[in-house]
Design a protein around this motif. Structure first.
Motif, PDB file in Angstrom:
ATOM      1  N   ALA A 294      -2.774  -7.664  15.092  1.00 37.57           N
ATOM      2  CA  ALA A 294      -3.284  -8.698  15.991  1.00 37.57           C
ATOM      3  C   ALA A 294      -2.166  -9.364  16.761  1.00 37.57           C
ATOM      4  O   ALA A 294      -1.139  -9.742  16.195  1.00 37.57           O
ATOM      5  CB  ALA A 294      -4.058  -9.743  15.193  1.00 37.57           C
TER       6      ALA A 294
ATOM      7  N   GLU B 123      -4.783 -13.014  20.429  1.00 37.26           N
ATOM      8  CA  GLU B 123      -5.987 -12.195  20.242  1.00 37.26           C
ATOM      9  C   GLU B 123      -6.973 -12.738  19.219  1.00 37.26           C
ATOM     10  O   GLU B 123      -8.100 -12.243  19.132  1.00 37.26           O
ATOM     11  CB  GLU B 123      -5.595 -10.784  19.789  1.00 37.26           C
TER      12      GLU B 123
ATOM     13  N   LEU C 186     -10.865 -11.510  18.648  1.00 37.14           N
ATOM     14  CA  LEU C 186     -11.169 -10.633  17.517  1.00 37.14           C
ATOM     15  C   LEU C 186     -12.252 -11.230  16.630  1.00 37.14           C
ATOM     16  O   LEU C 186     -13.133 -10.520  16.140  1.00 37.14           O
ATOM     17  CB  LEU C 186      -9.900 -10.381  16.701  1.00 37.14           C
TER      18      LEU C 186
ATOM     19  N   LEU D  84      -7.414  -5.695   9.948  1.00 37.01           N
ATOM     20  CA  LEU D  84      -6.424  -6.323  10.823  1.00 37.01           C
ATOM     21  C   LEU D  84      -5.161  -6.671  10.046  1.00 37.01           C
ATOM     22  O   LEU D  84      -5.210  -6.917   8.831  1.00 37.01           O
ATOM     23  CB  LEU D  84      -6.990  -7.610  11.441  1.00 37.01           C
TER      24      LEU D  84
END
Length: 243
Positions: free
Chosen positions: A76, A80, A84, A93
């Motif tokens: 990530a 973001e 997300l 992630l």
């Protein structure tokens, strides 16, 4: 580089090599075996959040790369997290250096909530315990504390020695184990110092056109002591070791 820099023990460190970060390259020891086991237990995690805590160069990023390779996890970006969380899903992630990179706090809060709600595996890494994270509110802290946390530590001579072996291996350099033992017995005991010494010895050997010898190791230790303002240690190796 001028003579003053040479005398002070300072060299320009340019880490141009690429560290090996495959599964087989990770050195497992007493201080990291639980964290290592957690990564290799995926996807059989009983809870979705995992937190790796450890100092610089302790192996957090290496384990994160192994996790990503095994799980297909996305690393990530700092900006973001909100997107997300909104997109949702269960793609694993990795959120690295969560205590240092200035991630959007609201986005992190929503992402951790989404992870717990949808059982989305997320691997967090940090240098500090959750209590010491620079957060504006306790909301994120309370969610992060639900992560299963593992500490990575370089706890003994063997692990420091293994780190030297790995760093020299990344450079495709073979070093006599006795030289590594000599270093570990005399160096400042930290993972950061291992990285600096390995790079320094590589540079000194290249400058002299030789392999890494005991005298080069001693020279590197002296330079590091001088750089910290410490008195140079006495020469205590046998010159015949370099022959």
């Amino acid at each position: 580089m001028d003579d003053a820099s040479e005398a002070s023990g300072q060299l320009a460190f340019e880490l141009s090599h690429t560290p090996a970060q495959g599964e087989a390259d990770f050195l497992v020891g007493e201080g990291n075996e639980l964290a290592h086991g957690r990564i290799f237990a995926f996807p059989h995690w009983s809870e979705p959040l995992t937190l790796l805590i450890g100092p610089a160069a302790s192996g957090k990023s290496h384990l994160a790369r192994i996790f990503a390779d095994r799980s297909g996890a996305h690393f990530a970006g700092v900006d973001e997290l909100e997107a997300l969380a909104t997109q949702g899903g269960q793609t694993p992630l990795v959120v690295e250096d969560v205590d240092r990179l200035g991630y959007d706090e609201a986005g992190l809060f929503h992402l951790l909530n989404q992870s717990m709600r949808d059982q989305r595996a997320i691997l967090l890494t940090a240098r500090e315990e959750v209590a010491n994270w620079p957060l504006a509110t306790d909301d994120v802290r309370s969610r992060a504390r639900r992560a299963t946390a593992f500490s990575l530590e370089m706890t003994d001579d063997i692990q420091l020695s293994q780190m030297f072996v790995k760093l020299f291996g990344d450079r495709q350099i073979k070093v006599d184990p006795r030289i590594i033992g000599y270093l570990v017995a005399r160096m400042e005991r930290s993972t950061e110092e291992v990285v600096i010494l390995a790079d320094l010895m590589d540079r000194l050997a290249l400058a002299k056109g030789t392999a890494i010898t005991r005298s080069i190791a001693a020279d590197a230790l002296d330079r590091r002591q001088v750089a910290r303002g410490a008195k140079q240690h006495e020469q205590d190796w046998d010159e015949h070791d370099d022959e």
